[in-house]
Structures are given as structure tokens and as C-alpha cells.
Scaffold this motif. Sequence first.
Motif, PDB file in Angstrom:
ATOM      1  N   ASP A   1     -46.805 -26.746  21.617  1.00 46.52           N
ATOM      2  CA  ASP A   1     -47.972 -25.874  21.700  1.00 46.52           C
ATOM      3  C   ASP A   1     -47.920 -24.862  20.564  1.00 46.52           C
ATOM      4  O   ASP A   1     -46.865 -24.272  20.287  1.00 46.52           O
ATOM      5  N   PHE A   2     -49.029 -24.652  19.915  1.00 40.62           N
ATOM      6  CA  PHE A   2     -49.044 -23.749  18.771  1.00 40.62           C
ATOM      7  C   PHE A   2     -50.299 -22.902  18.778  1.00 40.62           C
ATOM      8  O   PHE A   2     -51.285 -23.207  19.445  1.00 40.62           O
ATOM      9  N   THR A   3     -50.239 -21.814  18.022  1.00 41.81           N
ATOM     10  CA  THR A   3     -51.424 -21.028  17.725  1.00 41.81           C
ATOM     11  C   THR A   3     -51.780 -21.255  16.268  1.00 41.81           C
ATOM     12  O   THR A   3     -50.916 -21.571  15.444  1.00 41.81           O
ATOM     13  N   ILE A   4     -53.039 -21.113  15.956  1.00 36.80           N
ATOM     14  CA  ILE A   4     -53.516 -21.316  14.591  1.00 36.80           C
ATOM     15  C   ILE A   4     -53.606 -19.959  13.899  1.00 36.80           C
ATOM     16  O   ILE A   4     -54.379 -19.085  14.308  1.00 36.80           O
ATOM     17  N   ALA A   5     -52.795 -19.800  12.872  1.00 33.66           N
ATOM     18  CA  ALA A   5     -52.823 -18.545  12.110  1.00 33.66           C
ATOM     19  C   ALA A   5     -53.951 -18.559  11.082  1.00 33.66           C
ATOM     20  O   ALA A   5     -54.553 -17.523  10.807  1.00 33.66           O
ATOM     21  N   ALA A   6     -54.216 -19.730  10.517  1.00 31.00           N
ATOM     22  CA  ALA A   6     -55.276 -19.846   9.513  1.00 31.00           C
ATOM     23  C   ALA A   6     -55.767 -21.284   9.482  1.00 31.00           C
ATOM     24  O   ALA A   6     -55.022 -22.222   9.779  1.00 31.00           O
ATOM     25  N   GLN A   7     -57.035 -21.453   9.095  1.00 30.24           N
ATOM     26  CA  GLN A   7     -57.663 -22.766   9.036  1.00 30.24           C
ATOM     27  C   GLN A   7     -58.572 -22.802   7.819  1.00 30.24           C
ATOM     28  O   GLN A   7     -59.287 -21.834   7.539  1.00 30.24           O
TER      29      GLN A   7
END
Length: 394
Positions: A12-18
Motif C-alpha cells: 500500500d502506498f501514497t502518491i507524493a507526485a503524479q
Amino acid sequence: MSNPNVTPLAQDFTIAAQVPDPSRYFFHDPNLVRLDDGTLIVAAPEWGRRHTNLGRSLRMVRSTDGGKTWDDLPTLPYEEGRPFVVNGQLLMFVQERTHRDFQIVTSDDQGETWTEPRTVIEGPLWNISTAQLIRPDALYWAMDKDSSGVDYKGKVMVRWDRARSALDPAAWSISNIVPPPEVPVALTRELFPLDDRPQIRRGWPAPFVWLEPNTVEVAGRIRVFARAIIDEKATANIAAVLDYDEATNNLSFTQFTAWPGGQCKFFILHDRTNRMYWMLSNLVTNSQDLLGWGHRMRETGYTGGPGNERRWLFLHYGIDCLNWFPAGCVARWPQSVQRSFMYPSAVIDGPDLVILSRTSRDAANQHDADLCTIHRIPNFRSLAMNLHHGGLTP
């Protein structure tokens, strides 16, 4: 009981930038730093893809809640950026043009604003999110030194004398240039010769490339470990070792060594709390294409040889920074070689390990990443056995 080599530690991860559009942009080599108050900052070079004429910039994002949420900081006009903290001061190695001069900027407001770039070393140098050695008197960081164009051939040690300002060119010095070693014949089968690669799309234009060196201290000795691409990664899991003599300012090649995931970019973290080294790298399943995947990979847009697989990100640990024990799989894409968790960097946040991955989820291939993702491993030290027990050290 779950097996950390099967069940990922931090899937499981969070998105810091896209990126705004993965068909037009990709993240090159993002970097993670932790400030003394726990604030996390990511510097992510965002480049226009090869078929576009879009420019390059340095995206900056910040988290004050351990990586759960991220806020945009002002984008900077640089092609590369590697932030680091020394004595509470936030600094960043930047390049207005990649593989050019060594430039430094600093920030006194947690990345909101930065000083103008100061060129402290002139010449074609380059490195990214690799280990630096910070001592009370000096900072050491091995770099790639190009000789013509972007060739990664030479290696040098850069030193910052901490008695002087980081913005003072006189504070910085550089070692001798180490040329690439000859690859022993026994280490390569030459499966992917430069003039005969029908199954490879955009492979490396040389039978051996070493790059992205990590600088560490082992028992008082400064050592450098560099990624080794041999025969378009057909010979995987090898790294190059260099040693640095502080008294003579001399860097020298020492040997090739077995290294899990050494064919792709890896990251070393020295945890002085328990005298342990931690290393993140990509393991590979089919580096010599014994399973016959090659032509299908090219048809689907997969870049490089089969050894360029980046979908399995693993964590390892050791006490001599040379021999590695498996801690577990950090994250994986088991159903697609077109996806990746790669180019990791990491920081220790109390009892946890926080990892930044350059991630391809909705990108065209496993290289041109569309995300910067954050993965947290709670109580990461519990994954390691005490390797110091039973040894001969008094």
C-alpha cells in the motif's frame, strides 16, 4: 505467519507526485529527504518524454504528516535535484542541465524558497538518490564523471570541507578519475552484442556501464558501490566496488562483487543505531531470456533487455555492506513486467523506514514512471537478525 518474501511489506502506498499526462511526461530520478522535525520532501525531475519537445523541471512536494498527504511546493527550473540535510540545514545538489556542473542551493524555510544556484565544481558530473557519507568534518559523495557526452565512464569522489560554506567553491574538491574496469570474460556470455539485438528496444549502447555510485563508511573505511550493467543486464546481480583513501584523495577500483539487484539502481542506508546497513534493489526473474520473452517484450514497448525488469522491489540488510540478507519484498507488480517500483531512496523515521519509489503504474513502460510513491515499513529493524552476535569482534 506471513512470509515477507511473498506478502509485501509495504504494498500500500501514497502518491507524493503524479505527472500531468504519462503519454507526455515522466519522472526521471526522484529523491527523498527527511528534515530534523520529521518533514518529508521529495524532489522529482519531471521530463517531457522522448517524442515530445516539452522541457524539464524539478517538481517539489512536501509532507508534514509522515507521508500520508503531500503539498506542492514551487517548481524549480532544474533538470536534477538531490536534497540532503547537514546539521539541520537543507541543501540540494541541482543541475540546470543534467550531466553538467555540480551546483548547490540551500533553503531556510523547508523548501518554500531556495538560493540561486551556485556552481561549486565545473565539469560533467552526475549522480542521483544514492548514499552520501556525512562526517563531522566533511561530506563525501562519489559521482559519475563523463568524458564525452553522457557516458558514465569515469568515477570521482567529491568532498565538501564542512569548515566552509557549501556555497563556497573553495570548500569543494574532487579526486582522480577512475576509468571503467575490464569485465572478466567469465562474467559475460555476450548474449546481447551491440550489432545483434533484434529483441531489445533502446538497450544500453555499450557492453558494460557502471553508474549511480553509493558512498558509505565501513569500519572507518570509505567504500563506493556502483551499479553494473553487463551485457544489457544479462549478467545480473553484480556491483562494482571502489575504495577511497582520504590521505591521498585517491579513488580506485577494487573488485566486482555479487549484489542482489546490482543490474539496476540500488540505494544503501546506514543505520548506526544497530550498526546495520539496509539496501533496496530490484530483483529480476529472467535476465538471460531463457524463457523466451524477448520478442514479445519488444512488441509491447518494454525497454531494454529482459534483465531490465523492475517490478520486484526488495529490502536487504547486512553488517559489512557487502554480504546481504533478505528482509523481504517491499512492493511488487506480479502481473506485469511493464510496471515497476524502482529507483528507490529511503529515510529512517523513528522506528519506521520510509521509502520513495519511482513508480510506473499507468506509464507506457517500466522505465518512464508516472508516479512518485511512498511506502512505510513499521518497525523495520525487527526484520533483521542480530548478525553481530557470535562473531569474533570483542
